[in-house]
Scaffold this active site. Structure first.
Site, PDB file in Angstrom:
ATOM      1  N   GLY A  87       0.831  -1.209   0.000  1.00  0.00           N
ATOM      2  CA  GLY A  87       0.000   0.000   0.000  1.00  0.00           C
ATOM      3  C   GLY A  87       0.856   1.245   0.000  1.00  0.00           C
ATOM      4  O   GLY A  87       2.054   1.187  -0.256  1.00  0.00           O
ATOM      5  N   GLY A  90       3.700   1.073   2.452  1.00  0.00           N
ATOM      6  CA  GLY A  90       4.750   0.094   2.169  1.00  0.00           C
ATOM      7  C   GLY A  90       4.185  -1.309   2.116  1.00  0.00           C
ATOM      8  O   GLY A  90       2.981  -1.496   1.931  1.00  0.00           O
ATOM      9  N   VAL A  92       2.813  -4.951   3.183  1.00  0.00           N
ATOM     10  CA  VAL A  92       1.939  -5.410   4.256  1.00  0.00           C
ATOM     11  C   VAL A  92       2.140  -6.913   4.447  1.00  0.00           C
ATOM     12  O   VAL A  92       2.064  -7.686   3.484  1.00  0.00           O
ATOM     13  CB  VAL A  92       0.450  -5.135   3.947  1.00  0.00           C
ATOM     14  CG1 VAL A  92      -0.408  -5.423   5.174  1.00  0.00           C
ATOM     15  CG2 VAL A  92       0.238  -3.712   3.470  1.00  0.00           C
ATOM     16  N   ASP A 201      -8.588   8.758   2.738  1.00  0.00           N
ATOM     17  CA  ASP A 201      -8.212   7.762   1.725  1.00  0.00           C
ATOM     18  C   ASP A 201      -9.265   6.667   1.663  1.00  0.00           C
ATOM     19  O   ASP A 201      -8.938   5.487   1.568  1.00  0.00           O
ATOM     20  CB  ASP A 201      -6.831   7.185   2.072  1.00  0.00           C
ATOM     21  CG  ASP A 201      -6.203   6.453   0.895  1.00  0.00           C
ATOM     22  OD1 ASP A 201      -6.633   6.684  -0.259  1.00  0.00           O
ATOM     23  OD2 ASP A 201      -5.287   5.641   1.119  1.00  0.00           O
TER      24      ASP A 201
END
Ligand SMILES: *[C@@H]1O[C@H](CO)[C@@H](O)[C@H](O)[C@H]1NC(C)=O
Ligand SMILES: *[C@@H]1O[C@H](CO)[C@@H](O)[C@H](O)[C@H]1NC(C)=O
Ligand SMILES: *[C@@H]1O[C@H](CO)[C@@H](O)[C@H](O)[C@H]1NC(C)=O
Ligand SMILES: *[C@@H]1O[C@H](CO)[C@@H](O)[C@H](O)[C@H]1NC(C)=O
Length: 386
Positions: A87, A90, A92, A201
């Site tokens: 994401g 960075g 996941v 977001d």
């Protein structure tokens, strides 16, 4: 004689002062010790509330500081097998903690900062059934980690148009309404906090579902942690994310372009999410081959919920009532209005979805009996009690 008296008085005063200093020293040590132990109780040596969120009340839970060894152990040294995605923050990873708890661990390069810790403390201070809980963080070896609760059944986008879309039985209209309602509750909760939190977001990929198909909104406020140095992802991903963002306003002097985030920009993103739920497609797609508009532009230009029936996901068959579907469409239109003033508040959107869901249930259930009924716009089907 008087000189001797003066010396005696001076000596006594000196002794008293000395005793006083010793008492003060002991008291200071005790106080200092107790404040240190109070901090370490929370598993963190950083102060728990500072900075701009200082006004909020922190009661039940606080962010936990994880040791990097624990994260290495939980993810088997960050093996590729445990990599579940990538994401904005960075990579996941899925991880299994010592106590048997499954977690999602976000990892990126970054220098340790107090600001990071402060934001994590704030973002982990609230919990809601429809929000993915932030459990804690770690900053070591120039790496930064965020540790979240693990939500097992993937994102709504993967169920609608991604890898998990074979789970068709969960895509009926009533399920989509339940998902919409849960996500709305999560978002409305953020907007009701004090200080309020704008998600910034919100997108279909950030609405996750657990094993009972209860939706949980992920990454609330994560943009605040990313800061100004936001690394752009692959361009196709950036374009797919862009569609959820409310239109950019150009300031009058035309010198700088800025993106404004507010509760109303979240409502816009939520409207795009509803559009994807309705159509089962990404909002970047065109509604038909002879249109160069995407779904959002198309709905904005039509403004007529009636015409929207052409984009209803065929996978729902006719297992819905025309009445509830029409009201659902009518709710989407103002959410994606280009003017933020004309968009409704999230609390209103939430109440409307709840009402539409109840209406749909009323119309498809007769007195709680399992009776086949006919409703406008849909064929004969067995009404099931939920
Ligand atoms: C992880 O790395 C450490 C040291 O690099 C090693 O001792 C350990 O066996 C590794 N664990 C796994 C599960 O690969
Ligand atoms: C959730 O995922 C598991 C494993 O992939 C699957 O067995 C289960 O049926 C899913 N649950 C739902 C409600 O889709
Ligand atoms: C419609 O509902 C019936 C009964 O619940 C179900 O058997 C059928 O598979 C559903 N059709 C679709 C297209 O979802
Ligand atoms: C659903 O039915 C109940 C009971 O008949 C009624 O009280 C309620 O107002 C109905 N809700 C909607 C949204 O129509």
């Amino acid at each position: 004689m008087s000189r001797n008296l003066a010396a005696a008085v001076g000596g006594a005063a000196g002794a008293v002062a000395l005793v006083g200093i010793v008492i003060l020293l002991i008291w200071f040590c005790l106080f200092h010790k107790s404040s240190v132990s109070r901090n370490s109780e929370t598993g963190s040596s950083e102060p728990s509330q500072v900075g701009r969120h200082g006004g909020i009340e922190l009661t039940v839970r606080d962010a936990r500081r994880f040791e990097i060894e624990e994260l290495f152990h939980a993810t088997k040294n960050f093996s590729d097998k445990n990599l579940i995605g990538e994401g904005k923050f960075g990579e996941v990873y899925r991880g299994l903690l010592h106590d048997g708890m499954l977690v999602a661990i976000k990892k990126r390069h970054g220098f340790p900062s107090q600001e990071f810790v402060d934001e994590v403390h704030f973002l982990s201070s609230f919990q809601h059934r429809n929000l993915v809980t932030l459990l804690g963080y770690c900053q070591e070896n120039n790496l930064q980690f965020l540790i979240y609760e693990y939500v097992p059944n993937g994102s709504v986008s993967s169920h609608l148009y991604g890898a998990a879309q074979q789970s068709r039985d969960k895509l009926e209209f009533k399920h989509r309404l339940s998902i919409a309602l849960g996500a709305a509750k999560g978002l409305a909760h953020l907007h009701s906090l004090s200080p309020r939190l704008v998600h910034k977001d919100f997108k279909t990929a950030n609405v996750l579902v657990d094993e009972n198909f209860i939706p949980k909104v992920a990454d609330a406020g994560l943009r605040n942690i990313l800061g100004r140095v936001e690394i752009a992802g692959p361009s196709s991903q950036a374009a797919a994310d862009e569609i959820f963002l409310a239109p950019v306003y150009i300031s009058l002097d035309l010198v700088r372009e800025f993106r404004t985030y507010s509760e109303k920009s979240d409502v816009y993103s939520f409207g795009v999410f509803l559009l994807e739920l309705l159509s089962g497609r990404e909002a970047t797609e065109s509604p038909s081959s002879d249109s160069n508009q995407n779904l959002v532009e198309w709905v904005q230009s039509k403004q007529d919920p009636g015409i929207m029936s052409g984009i209803v996901d065929e996978r729902m068959g006719s297992n819905y009532t025309a009445e509830a579907m029409e009201e659902f469409m009518s709710l989407i239109v103002p959410c994606i209005d280009s003017s933020s003033e004309r968009r409704p508040a999230m609390s209103y959107v939430m109440m409307e979805i709840d009402r539409i869901r109840e209406k749909e249930r009323n119309l498809t259930t007769v007195m709680g009996e399992r009776t086949p009924i006919v409703t406008l716009g849909s064929q004969l089907f067995e009404a099931k009690k939920e």
